[in-house]
Design a protein around this motif. Structure first.
Motif, PDB file in Angstrom:
ATOM      1  N   GLU A  99      50.313  61.846  -6.284  1.00  8.48           N
ATOM      2  CA  GLU A  99      49.345  60.895  -6.832  1.00  8.48           C
ATOM      3  C   GLU A  99      48.157  61.670  -7.382  1.00  8.48           C
ATOM      4  OE1 GLU A  99      50.093  57.358  -3.508  1.00  8.48           O
ATOM      5  OE2 GLU A  99      48.077  58.131  -3.831  1.00  8.48           O
ATOM      6  N   SER A 100      47.542  61.119  -8.414  1.00  7.99           N
ATOM      7  CA  SER A 100      46.352  61.792  -8.928  1.00  7.99           C
ATOM      8  C   SER A 100      45.199  60.793  -8.932  1.00  7.99           C
ATOM      9  CB  SER A 100      46.630  62.315 -10.334  1.00  7.99           C
ATOM     10  OG  SER A 100      47.038  61.248 -11.160  1.00  7.99           O
ATOM     11  N   GLY A 101      44.052  61.255  -9.357  1.00 13.06           N
ATOM     12  CA  GLY A 101      42.881  60.377  -9.388  1.00 13.06           C
ATOM     13  C   GLY A 101      42.109  60.474  -8.098  1.00 13.06           C
ATOM     14  N   ALA A 221      33.856  64.736   3.254  1.00 12.70           N
ATOM     15  CA  ALA A 221      33.968  65.658   2.123  1.00 12.70           C
ATOM     16  C   ALA A 221      34.914  66.775   2.504  1.00 12.70           C
ATOM     17  CB  ALA A 221      32.593  66.209   1.785  1.00 12.70           C
ATOM     18  N   SER A 222      35.855  67.078   1.626  1.00  9.99           N
ATOM     19  CA  SER A 222      36.766  68.191   1.884  1.00  9.99           C
ATOM     20  C   SER A 222      37.391  68.605   0.568  1.00  9.99           C
ATOM     21  CB  SER A 222      37.856  67.780   2.872  1.00  9.99           C
ATOM     22  OG  SER A 222      38.830  66.995   2.202  1.00  9.99           O
ATOM     23  N   ASP A 223      38.150  69.681   0.589  1.00  7.14           N
ATOM     24  CA  ASP A 223      38.816  70.157  -0.628  1.00  7.14           C
ATOM     25  C   ASP A 223      39.887  69.173  -1.106  1.00  7.14           C
ATOM     26  OD1 ASP A 223      37.265  72.327  -0.370  1.00  7.14           O
ATOM     27  OD2 ASP A 223      38.837  73.644   0.443  1.00  7.14           O
ATOM     28  N   PHE A 224      40.319  68.273  -0.196  1.00  8.46           N
ATOM     29  CA  PHE A 224      41.429  67.385  -0.548  1.00  8.46           C
ATOM     30  C   PHE A 224      40.956  66.064  -1.139  1.00  8.46           C
ATOM     31  CE2 PHE A 224      42.362  69.432   3.635  1.00  8.46           C
ATOM     32  CZ  PHE A 224      42.977  70.549   3.091  1.00  8.46           C
ATOM     33  N   VAL A 225      39.679  65.796  -0.984  1.00 12.23           N
ATOM     34  CA  VAL A 225      39.157  64.531  -1.495  1.00 12.23           C
ATOM     35  C   VAL A 225      38.185  64.875  -2.615  1.00 12.23           C
ATOM     36  CG1 VAL A 225      38.078  62.351  -0.883  1.00 12.23           C
ATOM     37  CG2 VAL A 225      39.267  63.657   0.865  1.00 12.23           C
ATOM     38  N   PHE A 226      38.449  64.334  -3.784  1.00 11.93           N
ATOM     39  CA  PHE A 226      37.610  64.689  -4.923  1.00 11.93           C
ATOM     40  C   PHE A 226      36.501  63.674  -5.095  1.00 11.93           C
ATOM     41  CE2 PHE A 226      41.916  66.197  -5.514  1.00 11.93           C
ATOM     42  CZ  PHE A 226      41.675  67.559  -5.550  1.00 11.93           C
ATOM     43  N   GLU A 228      33.329  62.195  -7.100  1.00 15.71           N
ATOM     44  CA  GLU A 228      32.890  62.203  -8.485  1.00 15.71           C
ATOM     45  C   GLU A 228      31.439  62.644  -8.546  1.00 15.71           C
ATOM     46  OE1 GLU A 228      34.039  58.282  -9.908  1.00 15.71           O
ATOM     47  OE2 GLU A 228      35.861  59.247 -10.667  1.00 15.71           O
ATOM     48  N   GLN A 229      30.984  62.865  -9.791  1.00 12.77           N
ATOM     49  CA  GLN A 229      29.644  63.443  -9.943  1.00 12.77           C
ATOM     50  C   GLN A 229      28.547  62.582  -9.332  1.00 12.77           C
ATOM     51  OE1 GLN A 229      29.067  64.906 -13.970  1.00 12.77           O
ATOM     52  NE2 GLN A 229      30.028  66.753 -13.146  1.00 12.77           N
ATOM     53  N   ASP A 230      28.710  61.246  -9.454  1.00 17.75           N
ATOM     54  CA  ASP A 230      27.651  60.388  -8.918  1.00 17.75           C
ATOM     55  C   ASP A 230      27.811  60.137  -7.422  1.00 17.75           C
ATOM     56  OD1 ASP A 230      29.932  58.959  -9.256  1.00 17.75           O
ATOM     57  OD2 ASP A 230      28.955  57.132  -9.959  1.00 17.75           O
ATOM     58  N   GLU A 231      28.824  60.742  -6.828  1.00 19.95           N
ATOM     59  CA  GLU A 231      28.993  60.603  -5.379  1.00 19.95           C
ATOM     60  C   GLU A 231      28.450  61.863  -4.720  1.00 19.95           C
ATOM     61  OE1 GLU A 231      33.052  57.918  -5.291  1.00 19.95           O
ATOM     62  OE2 GLU A 231      33.244  60.067  -5.471  1.00 19.95           O
ATOM     63  N   SER A 232      27.201  61.796  -4.330  1.00 21.02           N
ATOM     64  CA  SER A 232      26.603  63.015  -3.816  1.00 21.02           C
ATOM     65  C   SER A 232      26.939  63.216  -2.346  1.00 21.02           C
ATOM     66  CB  SER A 232      25.090  62.980  -4.011  1.00 21.02           C
ATOM     67  OG  SER A 232      24.597  61.799  -3.443  1.00 21.02           O
ATOM     68  N   ILE A 233      27.139  64.444  -2.010  1.00 20.19           N
ATOM     69  CA  ILE A 233      27.519  64.779  -0.637  1.00 20.19           C
ATOM     70  C   ILE A 233      26.266  64.948   0.216  1.00 20.19           C
ATOM     71  CG2 ILE A 233      28.580  66.573   0.795  1.00 20.19           C
ATOM     72  CD1 ILE A 233      30.626  66.882  -1.478  1.00 20.19           C
ATOM     73  N   VAL A 234      26.277  64.225   1.362  1.00 16.39           N
ATOM     74  CA  VAL A 234      25.123  64.306   2.264  1.00 16.39           C
ATOM     75  C   VAL A 234      25.605  64.631   3.675  1.00 16.39           C
ATOM     76  CG1 VAL A 234      23.598  62.711   1.036  1.00 16.39           C
ATOM     77  CG2 VAL A 234      25.289  61.809   2.633  1.00 16.39           C
ATOM     78  N   MET A 246      42.618  63.398   6.056  1.00 12.59           N
ATOM     79  CA  MET A 246      41.255  63.298   5.531  1.00 12.59           C
ATOM     80  C   MET A 246      41.158  62.423   4.286  1.00 12.59           C
ATOM     81  SD  MET A 246      39.944  67.187   6.197  1.00 12.59           S
ATOM     82  CE  MET A 246      38.194  66.889   6.218  1.00 12.59           C
ATOM     83  N   THR A 247      42.304  62.159   3.647  1.00 13.66           N
ATOM     84  CA  THR A 247      42.258  61.361   2.423  1.00 13.66           C
ATOM     85  C   THR A 247      42.363  59.861   2.711  1.00 13.66           C
ATOM     86  OG1 THR A 247      44.649  61.354   2.110  1.00 13.66           O
ATOM     87  CG2 THR A 247      43.433  63.215   1.177  1.00 13.66           C
ATOM     88  N   CYS A 248      42.687  59.502   3.946  1.00 16.50           N
ATOM     89  CA  CYS A 248      42.874  58.075   4.197  1.00 16.50           C
ATOM     90  C   CYS A 248      42.036  57.562   5.362  1.00 16.50           C
ATOM     91  CB  CYS A 248      44.356  57.735   4.404  1.00 16.50           C
ATOM     92  SG  CYS A 248      45.043  58.338   5.925  1.00 16.50           S
ATOM     93  N   THR A 249      41.143  58.392   5.885  1.00 12.06           N
ATOM     94  CA  THR A 249      40.355  57.981   7.037  1.00 12.06           C
ATOM     95  C   THR A 249      38.871  58.001   6.710  1.00 12.06           C
ATOM     96  OG1 THR A 249      41.947  59.253   8.309  1.00 12.06           O
ATOM     97  CG2 THR A 249      40.106  58.330   9.507  1.00 12.06           C
TER      98      THR A 249
END
Lengths: 296, 413
Positions: A99-101, A221-226, A228-234, A246-249
């Motif tokens: 899957e992509s996106g 946040a991890s290498d497996f979850v992308f 987007e630019q407006d989603e800032s990591i805190v 990590m992609t579904c929890t």
């Protein structure tokens, strides 16, 4: 009888039925609290002998490092036999296009690896830690649930299950899914973990983590979850109430760093446990559809 | 805190799923995200109000058709009790699923649509409750709002139901009645403002006060499930018998007997998980180690040493037939009871129950949902108690060896 003893008795009974009725059972181990509970109950069921079947972990490659670390610790502590089936390898060997996106997940691919693992090892019964209180399709499960040659669940035509008699008769190629903790609720699991001093991976307790917000949920946040630019990591103090990969929890904001606080938090929670499961949010019947094709 | 297991029963559209939804909603057992999801689904169906049945009808096919196909297991708790409700289907063709739910519960809530009164399904489900020796039956007269909350409607239905109980010999001290509206919420959790004439408890009030009798039989019965032989350095010659205490209690030092062989020994140790314990009571899953090595395997029953050994290969039983294929008298079936199994022939169908008249009649045809009395001949002696005498050690299933399907549930007479 205390309700935790009642639940323990029921689960131990189911584990023993599986060992007696099947040639080659396996315990599906995800690294989450429910599968850790399953290991603890299985140990009780067969003490002083070791658990008479292996564990199988379907590793998406996107797991929390803490979960994998804890898995290996547990295997070592109890001298368990562990089989790891890698979703990565399934992808490579079968030429699967992932899957992509931004919602990409290997959740659905787990089913392919699971069925491959069952086939390769000729497992005839798979013990899973699903609970009926988790989700509406799981509320419909029997304790012994027959899967056909393709791993499919026929929800409209389940075997009757009378009293405590579990009919494990299957044809070759078929497979039984068994759910020993069907009747436990989320709170029961936590109360039992507290009573029995069961160790858990650190992700269940409040800790500081880099996260971002999407669709009202807190994503790790991890290498497996992308993001987007407006989603800032805190950095936030969070914990995980349910742990998939990590992609579904999604995490929950929490300061609960011990079992007492976690139990108080769950007792007063307005949101259900699987409310933090991104994989369930795909459609109204997301779980039923996955179960029909062989998901556990 | 203890767990109480309840199942619903009654005909199609009597409002079973709505009642469960109402119970959960009014006890505030539903988390907000689940309410939101139901709200959304209700809106999609064009409904103005919450469709409470969507809480338990979890399968796509159920939601499409607005019916319940299979048992949903629902959990909620109050300060004093934990409840597990098996919400079962009302359609005749899914009776096997209703029996599944009922066999694992202590209380049956049989719903009746106040407008329709007693239907064949009401009688069928009451008889199944009797067949399964259900501890308590609560007749829930639903949809009272559509009968203007009329007392006479309730009272005459109650009288009719009491007559049915008497007709099938169901003990009257084990039945209760409550008039409700699941849709409006009258007498489910909140006391109705429309039925001042009713002074009894709400459904929740009834459940909270319910005094369930324990299994009255204290004969020791232990079904061996699995023999544990660690063959490790610490436990080199250890042999333990894993199983469930069905009834009675067992203490370290007690003399036991293997029912199939009559061999005796004393209890050396009892383990609950990895902890040694001194005694184990009903429903306990334990491991028993004996002083002497005697021949015991899966399917054996351990009893107290003074009881007679059973050699009987003949059995008279009541069956509830669950399979689509009718009973084939020419065929051999597999009888299973705990870990025990043996091949059996149904020698004779003595009589079958007519749900219209509630009388047994002479008929040999046993189809899906038929309740009948049969004579069974087995390849090996069957160790079962009379179900009425010891509910925990008196039931079995029949398995079709060609399809592996569970085709019937039976109780020893």
């Amino acid at each position: 009888m205390n309700y935790l003893d009642e639940l323990e008795n029921e689960s131990v009974y189911i584990f023993r039925e599986v060992a007696a009725q099947f040639d080659n059972p396996v315990l599906l181990f995800s690294g989450g609290k429910d599968s850790i509970l399953m290991v603890e109950l299985a140990i009780k069921a067969f003490y002083p002998a070791p658990i008479p079947f292996p564990l199988m972990h379907i590793d998406t490659g996107h797991n929390f490092p803490e979960t994998i670390e804890f898995r290996d610790y547990l295997v070592d502590k109890y001298n368990l036999k562990l089989i790891v089936v890698s979703v990565e390898e399934t992808i490579n060997s079968k030429g699967i296009i992932e899957e992509s996106g931004k919602y990409a997940s290997r959740n659905n691919l787990q089913t392919i690896s699971l069925l491959e693992g069952i086939n390769d090892n000729k497992f005839d019964a798979c013990l899973g830690g699903a609970r009926r209180d988790e989700e509406k399709a799981r509320a419909k499960e029997r304790i012994f649930s027959v899967r056909d040659d393709f791993g499919q669940w026929d929800a409209k035509n389940q075997r009757p299950e009378l009293f405590d008699i579990l009919n494990g008769a299957i044809n070759q190629g078929e497979n039984m899914r068994v759910f020993p903790i069907s009747n436990w609720t989320e709170l029961d699991v936590w109360n039992y973990i507290r009573r029995e001093n069961i160790e858990l991976p650190s992700v269940y307790f409040a800790h500081k983590r880099n996260v971002f917000y999407r669709d009202g949920m807190i994503w790790p946040a991890s290498d497996f979850v992308f993001s987007e630019q407006d989603e800032s990591i805190v950095e936030q103090t969070v914990r995980f109430r349910t742990v998939g990969d990590m992609t579904c929890t999604a995490a929950v904001e929490s300061n609960a760093d011990n079992l007492d606080l976690i139990i108080t938090e769950i007792e007063s929670a307005l949101i259900s446990e699987r409310g933090a499961r991104i994989d369930d949010k795909r459609s109204e019947a997301a779980m039923e559809k996955r179960k029909e094709t062989g998901y556990f | 805190m203890s767990i109480i297991r309840i199942s619903t029963a009654g005909s199609v559209d009597d409002g079973k799923s709505t009642l469960i939804g109402r119970l959960l909603f009014d006890t505030k057992s539903l988390p907000q995200d689940k309410i939101d999801a139901i709200q959304l689904s209700s809106e999609k169906k064009g409904l103005k109000e919450l469709d409470l049945a969507l809480i338990t009808d979890g399968l796509t096919a159920e939601r499409e058709q607005g019916i319940t196909i299979d048992v949903a297991h629902i959990f909620f708790s109050t300060a004093s009790r934990k409840y597990i409700i098996a919400d079962t289907p009302g359609h005749v063709e899914y009776t096997r699923n209703m029996v599944t739910g009922a066999s694992n519960s202590q209380v049956s809530m049989i719903l009746i649509d106040a407008r329709k009164g007693i239907l064949e399904q009401t009688r069928r489900h009451l008889f199944i409750a009797k067949f399964l020796e259900m501890e308590q039956v609560l007749f829930v007269i639903n949809k009272m709002d559509l009968m203007d909350y009329n007392q006479q409607t309730f009272e005459s239905l109650k009288d009719e139901l009491l007559d049915v109980c008497v007709a099938i010999d169901f003990p009257l001290d084990r039945v209760s009645f409550v008039p409700i509206s699941a849709k409006v919420g009258d007498n489910v959790v909140e006391k109705s403002k429309h039925m001042d004439w009713y002074s009894g408890p709400t459904i929740l009030g009834y459940l909270e006060q319910l005094n369930l009798r324990a299994n009255l039989n204290d004969d020791f019965r232990f079904n061996v499930q699995y023999v544990v032989r660690p063959q490790s350095a610490d436990f080199s010659d250890f042999r333990g018998y894993a199983g469930k205490v069905k009834s009675g209690t067992i203490k370290v030092g007690d003399e036991i007997q293997v029912n199939s062989s009559g061999q005796k020994s004393r209890v050396l140790r009892i383990f609950k998980g990895n902890s040694p314990i001194l005694e184990a009571g009903p429903e306990a899953s334990v491991l028993i180690e004996l002083e002497k090595a005697i021949d015991i395997s899966r399917g054996d029953t351990l009893t107290q040493s003074h009881e007679d050994v059973v050699h009987d290969k003949n059995l008279i039983a009541q069956l509830c037939w669950l399979d689509k294929r009718p009973l084939n008298i020419a065929k051999k079936y597999l009888l299973r009871h705990a870990g025990f199994q043996t091949i059996v022939a149904i020698n004779e169908v003595v009589k079958t129950l007519d749900f219209d008249t509630l009388n047994f009649m002479v008929s040999k045809l046993v189809e899906q949902n038929t309740i009948c009395e049969v004579e069974i001949k087995a390849a090996a002696p069957i160790y079962l108690d009379n179900f009425k005498r010891n509910k925990k050690n008196g039931y079995f299933i029949l398995v079709d060896r060609d399809t592996n399907a569970t085709v019937a549930v039976g109780v020893k007479q």
